[in-house]
Motif scaffolding. Structure first.
Motif, PDB file in Angstrom:
ATOM      1  N   ALA A 102       0.830  -1.205   0.000  1.00 11.16           N
ATOM      2  CA  ALA A 102       0.000   0.000   0.000  1.00 11.16           C
ATOM      3  C   ALA A 102       0.864   1.254   0.000  1.00 11.16           C
ATOM      4  CB  ALA A 102      -0.929  -0.007   1.212  1.00 11.16           C
ATOM      5  N   GLU A 103       1.941   1.246   0.781  1.00 14.74           N
ATOM      6  CA  GLU A 103       2.836   2.404   0.845  1.00 14.74           C
ATOM      7  C   GLU A 103       3.548   2.610  -0.492  1.00 14.74           C
ATOM      8  OE1 GLU A 103       5.011   5.675   2.049  1.00 14.74           O
ATOM      9  OE2 GLU A 103       3.248   4.752   2.978  1.00 14.74           O
ATOM     10  N   ILE A 104       4.025   1.523  -1.094  1.00 16.29           N
ATOM     11  CA  ILE A 104       4.719   1.639  -2.380  1.00 16.29           C
ATOM     12  C   ILE A 104       3.765   2.099  -3.470  1.00 16.29           C
ATOM     13  CG2 ILE A 104       5.865   0.290  -4.197  1.00 16.29           C
ATOM     14  CD1 ILE A 104       7.172  -1.354  -1.973  1.00 16.29           C
ATOM     15  N   MET A 105       2.546   1.600  -3.467  1.00 18.23           N
ATOM     16  CA  MET A 105       1.563   2.031  -4.452  1.00 18.23           C
ATOM     17  C   MET A 105       1.236   3.507  -4.294  1.00 18.23           C
ATOM     18  SD  MET A 105      -0.980  -1.291  -4.545  1.00 18.23           S
ATOM     19  CE  MET A 105      -2.265  -0.425  -5.433  1.00 18.23           C
ATOM     20  N   ASN A 106       1.089   3.963  -3.059  1.00 18.74           N
ATOM     21  CA  ASN A 106       0.807   5.374  -2.833  1.00 18.74           C
ATOM     22  C   ASN A 106       1.897   6.250  -3.442  1.00 18.74           C
ATOM     23  OD1 ASN A 106      -1.564   4.854  -1.497  1.00 18.74           O
ATOM     24  ND2 ASN A 106      -0.864   5.517   0.512  1.00 18.74           N
ATOM     25  N   ARG A 107       3.135   5.846  -3.274  1.00 20.00           N
ATOM     26  CA  ARG A 107       4.245   6.622  -3.841  1.00 20.00           C
ATOM     27  C   ARG A 107       4.237   6.576  -5.366  1.00 20.00           C
ATOM     28  NH1 ARG A 107       9.423   4.756  -0.106  1.00 20.00           N
ATOM     29  NH2 ARG A 107       8.441   5.064   1.951  1.00 20.00           N
ATOM     30  N   SER A 108       4.001   5.395  -5.911  1.00 21.02           N
ATOM     31  CA  SER A 108       4.091   5.212  -7.361  1.00 21.02           C
ATOM     32  C   SER A 108       3.004   5.967  -8.110  1.00 21.02           C
ATOM     33  CB  SER A 108       4.012   3.713  -7.705  1.00 21.02           C
ATOM     34  OG  SER A 108       5.115   3.014  -7.160  1.00 21.02           O
ATOM     35  N   PHE A 109       1.803   6.035  -7.543  1.00 20.29           N
ATOM     36  CA  PHE A 109       0.669   6.631  -8.242  1.00 20.29           C
ATOM     37  C   PHE A 109       0.373   8.059  -7.777  1.00 20.29           C
ATOM     38  CE2 PHE A 109      -0.752   1.967  -7.958  1.00 20.29           C
ATOM     39  CZ  PHE A 109       0.027   1.625  -9.046  1.00 20.29           C
ATOM     40  N   ARG A 110       1.216   8.571  -6.905  1.00 20.70           N
ATOM     41  CA  ARG A 110       0.937   9.865  -6.272  1.00 20.70           C
ATOM     42  C   ARG A 110       0.821  11.014  -7.286  1.00 20.70           C
ATOM     43  NH1 ARG A 110      -1.817  11.805  -2.336  1.00 20.70           N
ATOM     44  NH2 ARG A 110      -1.196  13.905  -1.760  1.00 20.70           N
ATOM     45  N   LYS A 111       1.778  11.136  -8.179  1.00 25.51           N
ATOM     46  CA  LYS A 111       1.786  12.269  -9.109  1.00 25.51           C
ATOM     47  C   LYS A 111       0.573  12.242 -10.026  1.00 25.51           C
ATOM     48  CE  LYS A 111       6.777  13.124  -9.185  1.00 25.51           C
ATOM     49  NZ  LYS A 111       8.011  13.158 -10.027  1.00 25.51           N
ATOM     50  N   GLU A 112       0.244  11.057 -10.539  1.00 30.29           N
ATOM     51  CA  GLU A 112      -0.919  10.943 -11.417  1.00 30.29           C
ATOM     52  C   GLU A 112      -2.208  11.239 -10.658  1.00 30.29           C
ATOM     53  OE1 GLU A 112      -1.112  10.537 -14.735  1.00 30.29           O
ATOM     54  OE2 GLU A 112       1.055  10.828 -14.621  1.00 30.29           O
ATOM     55  N   PHE A 113      -2.279  10.784  -9.391  1.00 27.46           N
ATOM     56  CA  PHE A 113      -3.443  11.067  -8.558  1.00 27.46           C
ATOM     57  C   PHE A 113      -3.631  12.570  -8.377  1.00 27.46           C
ATOM     58  CE2 PHE A 113      -5.008  12.093  -4.277  1.00 27.46           C
ATOM     59  CZ  PHE A 113      -6.243  11.460  -4.284  1.00 27.46           C
ATOM     60  N   GLU A 114      -2.563  13.274  -8.107  1.00 31.85           N
ATOM     61  CA  GLU A 114      -2.648  14.714  -7.852  1.00 31.85           C
ATOM     62  C   GLU A 114      -3.070  15.492  -9.089  1.00 31.85           C
ATOM     63  OE1 GLU A 114       1.199  15.651  -6.267  1.00 31.85           O
ATOM     64  OE2 GLU A 114       0.581  15.207  -4.202  1.00 31.85           O
TER      65      GLU A 114
END
Length: 393
Positions: free
Chosen positions: A233-245
């Motif tokens: 979950a932590e790694i996914m949050n980091r990986s998809f963070r920019k696209e999410f924002e």
């Protein structure tokens, strides 16, 4: 209130400490991987590019997939070695039928439960050899179990990659995954074991109550699998963070167990993205989150199961939405990957502990999420003083 399997609060009043520690431990895992054979990731990324298997993900995501491969080998390979093809195919077909035939789910689950116990819980005493043939058996086992749809999509690509390699090289890569998982199990127990202290107790004292039920594999997850999903979950949050924002719309996706239903029938209305709260009960924390969404410009939907998530989403939704999925530890990764497969970047917030009556407690009891973590992901700092919400099952 007794913790059933895990609690992100540990002995604290909230789960703030957990989120600090998982952030640091994810770094330790990614750095720890450097001590193993790291050529496999660059080799795998080249394979995906050469074979046009899809969009190349981040290096860290593939490290997590490689770790998942090793953990699943350690947990399921001995059981998979015992599974014959005929019951495997029967169970796999039942899973497909279940996902396609909503009215028949209950009946199909009864049949699955009767078959799963004798065929999926028996295991060899010896660990199978680290070969692609035995890896394929693990994937067949996961298909029969029915709880690993999104994980299988990624592991199937790893299977094709390993199958294309010289058998000695493939076995070496599998050995490295096994050793990485062994290292991870030891390290994660030291750091995250305080949050999963009751998993082994549940397996010893309560798991037998799920025998002959369709959730016997889901509720039988080992402690290392909880730790795997926490780090994932932590790694996914980091990986998809920019696209999410970048997305103009944000939505919170809540599990069905968070609806308030003690005194009144939920009146939430069905939409293309899930159930939408109608504010029928002031005691319902879905209602409270929905009001927060109105104030801070995010949407709130309820989705009962990963298999039904976003099934009716429009192209406009998939182009505009960034979602934050809320789920218990065993459920979280699948939901996030389901969203990403549809082009919707996802972030994760874990339930502080699980207690739904579908799997964990006969009656169900209140659970919570860390509101600070939720609002941090949304860049909404005005609510950082608020205590975590308490959700009534």
């Amino acid at each position: 209130m007794e913790t059933i399997t895990y609690s992100l609060k540990g002995n604290q009043k909230n789960s703030n400490k957990y989120y600090n520690e998982i952030n640091s431990f994810a770094d330790d895992v990614l750095n720890g991987f450097e001590g193993f054979e790291t050529q496999v990731i660059s080799d795998f990324m080249s394979y995906i590019e050469e074979t046009n298997m899809g969009k190349i993900s981040s290096y860290n995501e593939y490290v997590f997939e490689f770790l998942m491969l090793g953990v699943f080998w350690r947990v399921y390979s001995a059981k998979a070695a015992n599974l014959d093809k005929n019951p495997q195919k029967i169970l796999e077909n039942l899973v497909k039928e279940r996902n396609q035939n909503e009215p028949a789910k209950e009946t199909i689950d009864i049949i699955r439960g009767m078959i799963m116990k004798p065929f999926l819980l028996s295991e060899n005493s010896d660990s199978p050899d680290l070969t692609v043939v035995n890896f394929k058996k693990i994937l067949a086992y996961l298909k029969a179990a029915g709880d690993f749809n999104q994980e299988l999509k990624r592991l199937e690509i790893w299977k094709d990659f390993l199958n294309a390699k010289d058998p000695e090289i493939a076995s070496q890569y599998l050995a490295n995954a096994f050793l990485f998982a062994d290292w991870f199990e030891y390290k994660s127990k030291l750091v995250l074991g305080q949050y999963t202290a009751n998993v082994n107790k549940f397996l010893a004292e309560k798991h037998h109550e799920h025998l002959f039920q369709e959730d016997v594999i889901f509720c039988g997850r080992r402690e290392v699998e909880y730790h795997l999903n926490m780090v994932g979950a932590e790694i996914m949050n980091r990986s998809f963070r920019k696209e999410f924002e970048k997305r103009p719309r944000k939505a919170i996706i809540l599990p069905g167990c968070m609806k308030y239903s003690a005194r009144a029938k939920c009146r939430a209305q069905d939409t293309d993205l899930g159930l939408k709260c109608m504010g029928c009960s002031k005691n319902c924390n879905v209602n409270e989150l929905t009001k927060m969404g109105d104030e801070h410009d995010f949407e709130v939907y309820i989705v009962s199961h990963e298999s039904s998530a976003f099934s009716k989403s429009t192209e406009e939704d998939r182009n505009e939405l960034g979602i934050i999925g809320v789920a218990c530890v065993p459920n979280l990764i699948a939901g996030g990957w389901k969203a990403v497969s549809l082009g919707i970047p996802a972030q994760c917030v874990l339930l502080d502990y699980s207690s739904c009556k579908n799997h964990w407690d006969e009656k169900g009891f209140p659970t919570s999420i860390n509101l600070n973590q939720l609002m941090t992901l949304l860049h909404t700092d005005k609510l950082n003083h608020v205590e975590p919400l308490s959700y009534t099952i």
